[in-house]
Design an enzyme around this catalytic site. Structure first.
Site, PDB file in Angstrom:
ATOM      1  N   LYS A 211       0.843  -1.199   0.000  1.00 44.93           N
ATOM      2  CA  LYS A 211       0.000   0.000   0.000  1.00 44.93           C
ATOM      3  C   LYS A 211       0.879   1.250   0.000  1.00 44.93           C
ATOM      4  CE  LYS A 211      -4.130  -1.869   0.019  1.00 44.93           C
ATOM      5  NZ  LYS A 211      -5.106  -2.285   1.020  1.00 44.93           N
ATOM      6  N   ARG A 247      -3.674  -9.950   4.235  1.00 48.60           N
ATOM      7  CA  ARG A 247      -3.774 -10.047   2.772  1.00 48.60           C
ATOM      8  C   ARG A 247      -2.421  -9.615   2.204  1.00 48.60           C
ATOM      9  NH1 ARG A 247      -5.190  -6.940  -1.631  1.00 48.60           N
ATOM     10  NH2 ARG A 247      -6.528  -7.969  -3.152  1.00 48.60           N
TER      11      ARG A 247
HETATM   12  N1  HH2 Z   1      -7.030  -4.071  -0.663  1.00 50.57           N
HETATM   13  C1  HH2 Z   1      -7.143  -4.200  -1.997  1.00 50.57           C
HETATM   14  C2  HH2 Z   1      -8.079  -5.069  -2.542  1.00 50.57           C
HETATM   15  N2  HH2 Z   1      -8.888  -5.808  -1.766  1.00 50.57           N
HETATM   16  N3  HH2 Z   1      -9.616  -6.448   0.363  1.00 50.57           N
HETATM   17  C3  HH2 Z   1      -9.543  -6.327   1.694  1.00 50.57           C
HETATM   18  N4  HH2 Z   1     -10.349  -7.052   2.477  1.00 50.57           N
HETATM   19  N5  HH2 Z   1      -8.654  -5.476   2.297  1.00 50.57           N
HETATM   20  C4  HH2 Z   1      -7.812  -4.693   1.573  1.00 50.57           C
HETATM   21  O1  HH2 Z   1      -7.047  -3.899   2.159  1.00 50.57           O
HETATM   22  C5  HH2 Z   1      -7.854  -4.804   0.147  1.00 50.57           C
HETATM   23  C6  HH2 Z   1      -8.795  -5.701  -0.430  1.00 50.57           C
HETATM   24  C7  HH2 Z   1      -6.265  -3.401  -2.897  1.00 50.57           C
HETATM   25  O2  HH2 Z   1      -6.493  -3.904  -4.122  1.00 50.57           O
HETATM   26  P1  HH2 Z   1      -5.905  -3.448  -5.469  1.00 50.57           P
HETATM   27  O3  HH2 Z   1      -5.762  -2.005  -5.341  1.00 50.57           O
HETATM   28  O4  HH2 Z   1      -6.711  -3.916  -6.591  1.00 50.57           O
HETATM   29  O5  HH2 Z   1      -4.491  -4.136  -5.508  1.00 50.57           O
HETATM   30  P2  HH2 Z   1      -4.097  -5.593  -5.077  1.00 50.57           P
HETATM   31  O6  HH2 Z   1      -5.290  -6.465  -5.243  1.00 50.57           O
HETATM   32  O7  HH2 Z   1      -2.948  -5.963  -5.969  1.00 50.57           O
HETATM   33  O8  HH2 Z   1      -3.682  -5.504  -3.645  1.00 50.57           O
END
Ligand code: HH2
Length: 270
Positions: A211, A247
């Protein structure tokens, strides 16, 4: 509560510009990645086909999301760990569950009409995440009087509603939603004061991996993502404050780091 920290490995099914209409390679790549993450120790595999990065236009139609997801879920039918589907759409939830997903990871905390029912009727696991606004605009001007109490109150309300509508409480985990409508300082404060969310009595999932807040915390104001070392450092800080599901993109690093942190807490045979 969980007796050890769990790692949820991230698998993004992204459109493959090299495949010529068959969309075969993107599914194969995602299935291969999921299997590799399990070998590295993932306890859950979280499969998503719609980007929720800040600024992302979350407008992938459900048919397109399913076109990307279903071949991957089919390919993971025999996976020895639960498969979670990262979606906000009830029709996608239902089809994914029918194809073997046993958990729904909803960054929108089941707020879409029909989402609560989709999860309740299937009795699958669910992650309820806090988000202020929506991905396209959520980082424009996040505002809270007290980020911790507002996020905690939201999660408590969503938890109660889900249970009222028939989702069994022991299948629910909660997530502060790091980076979802929060400034870097608000993200860090949520982790620092994670005990407020832990006190709601459900396992807490955190998504800190790569992040941008962590890049900024290292002094790089332009960083869009953080290093995996920074991700692991933040995960351990969250573990110390009671988080139990992580995650993560680099699964092996997280499994080792969390294993060591847990051994410090409970000793070798705990
Ligand atoms: N962060 C992302 C996606 N899904 N789900 C949960 N429960 N918590 C999170 O912090 C979270 C999530 C960020 O997703 P994205 O920006 O698409 O990138 P990536 O999936 O590669 O992490």
């Amino acid at each position: 509560m969980l007796d050890r920290p769990l790692v949820a490995g991230v698998v993004n099914v992204t459109p493959d510009s090299f495949s010529d209409g068959g969309h075969f390679l993107e599914a194969v790549a995602a299935v291969d990645l999921a299997r590799r993450l399990v070998e590295e120790g993932a306890d859950i595999v979280d499969v998503g086909a719609e980007s929720s990065r800040p600024g992302a236009d979350v407008a992938v139609p459900p048919e397109e999301e399913l076109r990307r997801l279903l071949p991957v879920l089919k390919g993971l039918r025999d996976l020895p760990v639960p498969v979670s589907v990262d979606t906000v759409k009830p029709e996608v939830m239902r089809a994914a569950i029918a194809e073997g997903a046993s958990m729904v990871n909803d960054i929108n905390a089941l707020r879409a009409p029909g989402a609560l029912e989709a999860v309740a009727s299937a009795q699958v696991g669910v992650c309820l995440m806090h988000m202020q606004g929506e991905p396209r605009t959520m980082q424009v001007a996040p505002h809270y009087d007290d980020v911790v109490s507002e996020v905690t109150a939201f999660l408590e309300e969503r938890l109660r509603l889900a249970v009222d509508r028939g989702v069994s409480e022991e299948r629910i985990c909660l997530d502060p939603g790091i980076g979802f409508g929060k400034t870097p300082d608000q993200n860090l404060e949520l982790i620092r004061r994670l005990d407020a969310i832990v006190a709601l009595g459900r396992p807490v999932l955190v998504g800190l991996s790569r992040k941008s807040t962590l890049g900024k915390a290292l002094g790089d104001p332009k960083a869009r993502v953080a290093t995996d070392a920074a991700s692991v450092g933040a995960a351990i800080a969250a573990f110390d404050r009671g988080a139990s599901i992580f995650r993560a993109h680099d699964v092996r690093l997280h499994v080792d780091a969390l294993g060591a942190a847990r051994a410090v807490e409970v000793g070798l045979i705990g």
